[in-house]
Scaffold this motif. Structure first.
Motif, PDB file in Angstrom:
ATOM      1  N   ARG A   1      60.247  55.549  56.987  1.00  0.00           N
ATOM      2  CA  ARG A   1      59.297  54.468  56.693  1.00  0.00           C
ATOM      3  C   ARG A   1      57.883  54.896  57.041  1.00  0.00           C
ATOM      4  N   ALA A   2      56.942  54.346  56.296  1.00  0.00           N
ATOM      5  CA  ALA A   2      55.520  54.553  56.579  1.00  0.00           C
ATOM      6  C   ALA A   2      54.796  53.218  56.456  1.00  0.00           C
ATOM      7  N   LYS A   3      53.774  53.052  57.267  1.00  0.00           N
ATOM      8  CA  LYS A   3      52.884  51.899  57.137  1.00  0.00           C
ATOM      9  C   LYS A   3      51.647  52.344  56.369  1.00  0.00           C
ATOM     10  N   ILE A   4      51.378  51.677  55.258  1.00  0.00           N
ATOM     11  CA  ILE A   4      50.233  51.995  54.417  1.00  0.00           C
ATOM     12  C   ILE A   4      49.171  50.929  54.615  1.00  0.00           C
ATOM     13  N   SER A   5      47.969  51.369  54.920  1.00  0.00           N
ATOM     14  CA  SER A   5      46.827  50.471  55.085  1.00  0.00           C
ATOM     15  C   SER A   5      45.855  50.729  53.940  1.00  0.00           C
ATOM     16  N   LEU A   6      45.722  49.760  53.056  1.00  0.00           N
ATOM     17  CA  LEU A   6      44.841  49.881  51.899  1.00  0.00           C
ATOM     18  C   LEU A   6      43.641  48.963  52.094  1.00  0.00           C
ATOM     19  N   ARG A   7      42.452  49.555  52.194  1.00  0.00           N
ATOM     20  CA  ARG A   7      41.221  48.769  52.276  1.00  0.00           C
ATOM     21  C   ARG A   7      40.754  48.468  50.855  1.00  0.00           C
ATOM     22  N   VAL A   8      40.529  47.200  50.595  1.00  0.00           N
ATOM     23  CA  VAL A   8      40.250  46.700  49.254  1.00  0.00           C
ATOM     24  C   VAL A   8      38.748  46.524  49.092  1.00  0.00           C
ATOM     25  N   ALA A   9      38.186  47.084  48.033  1.00  0.00           N
ATOM     26  CA  ALA A   9      36.734  47.056  47.841  1.00  0.00           C
ATOM     27  C   ALA A   9      36.247  45.649  47.535  1.00  0.00           C
ATOM     28  N   PRO A  10      35.013  45.310  47.948  1.00  0.00           N
ATOM     29  CA  PRO A  10      34.416  44.035  47.550  1.00  0.00           C
ATOM     30  C   PRO A  10      34.423  43.893  46.031  1.00  0.00           C
ATOM     31  N   GLY A  11      34.796  42.708  45.553  1.00  0.00           N
ATOM     32  CA  GLY A  11      34.932  42.472  44.124  1.00  0.00           C
ATOM     33  C   GLY A  11      36.365  42.539  43.642  1.00  0.00           C
ATOM     34  N   ASP A  12      37.243  43.126  44.464  1.00  0.00           N
ATOM     35  CA  ASP A  12      38.663  43.151  44.154  1.00  0.00           C
ATOM     36  C   ASP A  12      39.345  42.005  44.907  1.00  0.00           C
ATOM     37  N   THR A  13      40.621  41.771  44.614  1.00  0.00           N
ATOM     38  CA  THR A  13      41.407  40.768  45.324  1.00  0.00           C
ATOM     39  C   THR A  13      42.637  41.429  45.922  1.00  0.00           C
ATOM     40  N   THR A  14      43.156  40.833  46.968  1.00  0.00           N
ATOM     41  CA  THR A  14      44.355  41.400  47.575  1.00  0.00           C
ATOM     42  C   THR A  14      45.547  41.280  46.621  1.00  0.00           C
ATOM     43  N   ALA A  15      45.583  40.240  45.806  1.00  0.00           N
ATOM     44  CA  ALA A  15      46.688  40.099  44.859  1.00  0.00           C
ATOM     45  C   ALA A  15      46.705  41.256  43.862  1.00  0.00           C
ATOM     46  N   ASN A  16      45.532  41.602  43.336  1.00  0.00           N
ATOM     47  CA  ASN A  16      45.462  42.724  42.402  1.00  0.00           C
ATOM     48  C   ASN A  16      45.792  44.033  43.106  1.00  0.00           C
ATOM     49  N   ALA A  17      45.219  44.249  44.299  1.00  0.00           N
ATOM     50  CA  ALA A  17      45.440  45.504  45.009  1.00  0.00           C
ATOM     51  C   ALA A  17      46.916  45.695  45.350  1.00  0.00           C
ATOM     52  N   LEU A  18      47.571  44.623  45.795  1.00  0.00           N
ATOM     53  CA  LEU A  18      48.983  44.720  46.139  1.00  0.00           C
ATOM     54  C   LEU A  18      49.822  45.028  44.904  1.00  0.00           C
ATOM     55  N   ALA A  19      49.508  44.368  43.802  1.00  0.00           N
ATOM     56  CA  ALA A  19      50.256  44.621  42.565  1.00  0.00           C
ATOM     57  C   ALA A  19      50.071  46.065  42.100  1.00  0.00           C
ATOM     58  N   CYS A  20      48.850  46.571  42.188  1.00  0.00           N
ATOM     59  CA  CYS A  20      48.587  47.957  41.773  1.00  0.00           C
ATOM     60  C   CYS A  20      49.324  48.946  42.659  1.00  0.00           C
ATOM     61  N   LEU A  21      49.308  48.700  43.967  1.00  0.00           N
ATOM     62  CA  LEU A  21      49.992  49.597  44.894  1.00  0.00           C
ATOM     63  C   LEU A  21      51.503  49.569  44.665  1.00  0.00           C
ATOM     64  N   GLN A  22      52.056  48.383  44.457  1.00  0.00           N
ATOM     65  CA  GLN A  22      53.490  48.272  44.208  1.00  0.00           C
ATOM     66  C   GLN A  22      53.881  49.045  42.956  1.00  0.00           C
ATOM     67  N   ARG A  23      53.111  48.888  41.870  1.00  0.00           N
ATOM     68  CA  ARG A  23      53.409  49.602  40.633  1.00  0.00           C
ATOM     69  C   ARG A  23      53.362  51.106  40.845  1.00  0.00           C
ATOM     70  N   HIS A  24      52.352  51.559  41.582  1.00  0.00           N
ATOM     71  CA  HIS A  24      52.208  52.998  41.816  1.00  0.00           C
ATOM     72  C   HIS A  24      53.411  53.544  42.582  1.00  0.00           C
ATOM     73  N   LEU A  25      53.806  52.869  43.633  1.00  0.00           N
ATOM     74  CA  LEU A  25      54.916  53.346  44.444  1.00  0.00           C
ATOM     75  C   LEU A  25      56.210  53.384  43.627  1.00  0.00           C
ATOM     76  N   GLU A  26      56.446  52.340  42.853  1.00  0.00           N
ATOM     77  CA  GLU A  26      57.664  52.301  42.041  1.00  0.00           C
ATOM     78  C   GLU A  26      57.665  53.408  40.990  1.00  0.00           C
ATOM     79  N   ALA A  27      56.486  53.716  40.442  1.00  0.00           N
ATOM     80  CA  ALA A  27      56.414  54.743  39.390  1.00  0.00           C
ATOM     81  C   ALA A  27      56.514  56.152  39.936  1.00  0.00           C
ATOM     82  N   HIS A  28      56.211  56.338  41.222  1.00  0.00           N
ATOM     83  CA  HIS A  28      56.122  57.703  41.748  1.00  0.00           C
ATOM     84  C   HIS A  28      57.180  58.054  42.784  1.00  0.00           C
TER      85      HIS A  28
END
Length: 451
Positions: free
Chosen positions: A316-343
């Motif tokens: 297991r790993a803990k991933i800390s993603l800092r989200v840029a101003p103008g983005d939302t946590t909902a979008n960032a989480l969805a993008c990260l989930q898609r990336h992990l599943e694809a890779h």
């Protein structure tokens, strides 16, 4: 009052008050109000009572409140100013981070100690100095407060402000204000003040990969069955490209203020080893303030010492993603989930568990309140204009204030400097800068009253 208090009168008053303010700060710091430690719940309660007493002594009608029985205590209050004057809500938090290993401190973490112009102790800066900045501003005016003041001193900021939305909803009318001063950030440098106008958000997840139902002999099965550590390592390696930019598609980036961050300062303040190369592209402040950043902050895996010669079935790993101003946590989480599943490689089982999230903040730093603040800061720092500064870290509760009070001007100020070391060992408050912070807040209240 017949008119605004002259700057030099306030400067003299702050200088006279400083020894008492420091003594009050040291007394508050000696209370180990670690909100993350259930065994110190009584200390958080004691800190709330001490904080309430400090403001009550300055004529504030205070109350200790909580979202439910057993929830962390917050201090709210009100003191009326002249009829027709603007209302200013003062925010800080009285809870602090754990001190962790005492051996890493050069002096006891709960005993304030001065060395080379700094006061060292846990909470000396973050954020009990913010609490005392508000106290000192009220104390400087005595009976002649130029604005009406409301108060919100939180008791759970260091554990995520879970009940803050409920408290803001419950006490909205008692906290509503024209201007909100959030004293929980910092300044650009010693001698250079700042107003924080953007902060990154946060998405933290725990990622587990599993390749086996149980551990097996590495000689018998190595070369055919992938172990979980190699699998997790390959997945982690996909999160950045060769330049070090975050490789998760769909995340938002934005430009940063035109602020120079000299190379020598970057290396000194970051603690980077001499030969390290910076990662990512763009200016230093873009990479630190307005682009996403992704780090691995923890791993669950067998220790090297005593490790058996077997294939590890899960890691297991803990991933800390800092989200840029103008983005939302909902979008960032969805993008990260898609990336992990694809890779995730080799058909390994993937489990992603959300730990916590916090929204990014971008403030439109214009209007009369910001004019009043910039003028106050320039006077307190002897003519040095404040920098509009971004912060790479996250203060998610600011978004809650912006959402709850959309008509208010939100000013994010603070007492920290690049060497404060908040959250780490040897947290320290620069005492000369602290005096300027006290004067700046008093001048701000004066300017707001005059406007």
């Amino acid at each position: 009052m017949t008119g605004p208090v002259p700057t030099e009168d306030l400067r003299t008053r702050i200088t006279e008050l400083l020894p008492g303010v420091r003594a009050d700060l040291e007394a508050l710091v000696r209370i180990p109000s670690v909100s993350a430690d259930p065994a110190r719940r009584d200390q958080v309660e004691a800190s709330a009572r001490a904080t309430a007493e400090l403001f009550a002594a300055e004529g504030v009608d205070v109350e200790i409140v909580r979202a439910y029985d057993g929830a962390p205590p917050a201090v709210i209050g009100h003191r009326a100013g002249p009829e027709g004057a603007p209302t200013v809500l003062l925010y800080a938090h009285h809870d602090v981070q754990p001190e962790n290993d005492h051996a890493e401190w050069d002096s006891p973490p709960w005993e304030p100690t001065e060395r080379d112009g700094r006061l060292y102790a846990r909470g000396a800066a973050d954020d009990k100095a913010g609490v005392l900045a508000h106290v000192a501003a009220l104390r400087a005016f005595g009976e002649d407060l130029p604005v009406s003041v409301k108060l919100f001193i939180e008791g759970e900021e260091e554990v995520g402000s879970d009940t803050l939305p409920e408290l803001l909803a419950t006490y909205r009318d008692r906290l509503a204000a024209d201007v909100i001063v959030i004293a929980d950030s910092g300044n650009w440098d010693i001698g250079v003040p700042a107003l924080t106008t953007s902060l990154r958000g946060l998405v933290r997840v725990d990622v587990e990969v599993r390749t086996l139902t149980h551990a097996v002999h590495s000689g018998m099965w190595g070369g055919l069955v992938p172990d979980a550590l190699i699998t997790l390592s390959r997945l982690i390696a996909t999160l950045h490209d060769d330049r070090g930019d975050v490789a998760v598609e769909g995340l938002v980036s934005s430009p940063a203020a035109d602020v120079d961050y000299p190379e020598e300062r970057l290396r000194a303040e970051s603690g980077a080893v001499p030969g390290i190369e910076w990662i990512g592209t763009g200016s230093a402040v873009e990479r630190l303030w307005t682009k996403p950043a992704l780090s691995i902050t923890g791993l669950d895996a067998p220790k090297v010492e005593g490790a058996s010669n077997t294939l590890v079935p899960a890691a297991r790993a803990k991933i800390s993603l800092r989200v840029a101003p103008g983005d939302t946590t909902a979008n960032a989480l969805a993008c990260l989930q898609r990336h992990l599943e694809a890779h995730v490689p080799w058909g390994a089982e993937l489990t992603v568990t959300v730990v916590d999230t916090g929204e990014a903040t971008r403030i439109e730093a214009s209007g009369p309140a910001y004019d009043a603040a910039r003028s106050a800061f320039a006077e307190a720092w002897d003519g040095t204009a404040p920098v509009d500064m971004g912060v790479g870290g996250s203060i998610p509760f600011i978004a809650e204030f912006l959402e709850t009070f959309p008509e208010a001007s939100v000013l994010v100020t603070g007492v920290e400097d690049p060497d404060t070391r908040a959250h780490g060992a040897n947290e320290g408050l620069h005492l000369a800068e602290f005096e300027r912070v006290l004067l700046a807040e008093a001048l701000l209240l004066r300017n707001l009253g005059a406007s």
